[in-house]
Design a protein around this motif. Structure first.
Motif, PDB file in Angstrom:
ATOM      1  N   PHE A 173       1.023  -1.174   0.189  1.00 48.23           N
ATOM      2  CA  PHE A 173       0.080   0.052   0.005  1.00 48.23           C
ATOM      3  C   PHE A 173       0.930   1.349  -0.004  1.00 48.23           C
ATOM      4  N   THR A 174       1.895   1.376   0.910  1.00 47.50           N
ATOM      5  CA  THR A 174       2.928   2.240   0.732  1.00 47.50           C
ATOM      6  C   THR A 174       3.573   2.736  -0.569  1.00 47.50           C
ATOM      7  N   ALA A 175       3.849   1.566  -1.073  1.00 46.99           N
ATOM      8  CA  ALA A 175       4.468   1.562  -2.729  1.00 46.99           C
ATOM      9  C   ALA A 175       3.659   2.323  -3.556  1.00 46.99           C
ATOM     10  N   ALA A 176       2.353   1.961  -3.494  1.00 45.63           N
ATOM     11  CA  ALA A 176       1.170   2.361  -4.487  1.00 45.63           C
ATOM     12  C   ALA A 176       0.732   3.657  -4.083  1.00 45.63           C
ATOM     13  N   THR A 177       0.816   4.136  -3.075  1.00 45.44           N
ATOM     14  CA  THR A 177       0.134   5.556  -2.639  1.00 45.44           C
ATOM     15  C   THR A 177       1.117   6.418  -2.078  1.00 45.44           C
ATOM     16  N   GLY A 178       2.515   5.936  -2.142  1.00 48.55           N
ATOM     17  CA  GLY A 178       3.503   7.042  -1.779  1.00 48.55           C
ATOM     18  C   GLY A 178       3.736   8.092  -2.819  1.00 48.55           C
TER      19      GLY A 178
END
Length: 166
Positions: free
Chosen positions: A105-110
């Motif tokens: 999630f962090t990679a996708a929405t960072g």
């Protein structure tokens, strides 16, 4: 009255039937868990694909960017519907599952998510793919272990010792 030989045969018949019923119930429960894991893997693949599309495309209008971001958020929401159940299925590996999910999630929405971007971010798209691959690989390992009878024995022992003994 039954003779000893007939009583022994009857005992083994009843014991075999009970054991067969118990193993069938275990198999059905594990098959339901395997189905949940399969559905979760599909949701993660969809989230991965939508997220990669977001980072590998530069929209020409702000409306398209908001629409692409909404697709990423919506596909992430679909992955969270099974979050608690998959955590239960993972049992002792639940923390690892949670960390892998948070990493994805962090990679996708960072980075510059939901902001005006001028360039594609290929490095982020690769990172999303790598994080999704790690999570999917982990879930496939969990899925493989679900059907195993070696998983049954520790669960049975734990439940046995939780029962009040009279």
């Amino acid at each position: 009255m039954l003779d000893a030989d007939t009583e022994g045969k009857l005992f083994f018949l009843v014991a075999g039937a009970l054991l067969g019923w118990f193993l069938q119930q275990y198999r059905v429960a594990r098959a339901e868990d395997v189905s949940l894991v399969n559905e979760h893997i599909k949701d993660i693949e969809k989230f991965r694909d939508v997220s990669q599309d977001y980072w590998l495309t530069v929209p020409d209008r702000a409306e398209k960017e908001r629409a692409a971001a909404a697709k990423v958020r919506a596909s992430h929401a679909a992955t969270t519907l099974l979050y608690e159940q998959i955590g239960r299925i993972c049992r002792l590996s639940q923390r690892r599952y949670q960390l892998l999910s948070i990493d994805l999630f962090t990679a996708a929405t960072g980075g510059e998510f939901e902001s005006s971007r001028q360039d594609i971010d290929a490095a982020r798209a690769i990172e999303i793919y790598d994080r999704a691959a790690a999570l999917i690989h982990f879930l496939r390992e969990i899925r493989r272990d679900l059907i195993s009878l070696k998983r049954l024995l520790p669960l049975w022992l734990v439940r046995l010792f939780k029962l009040p003994l009279f």
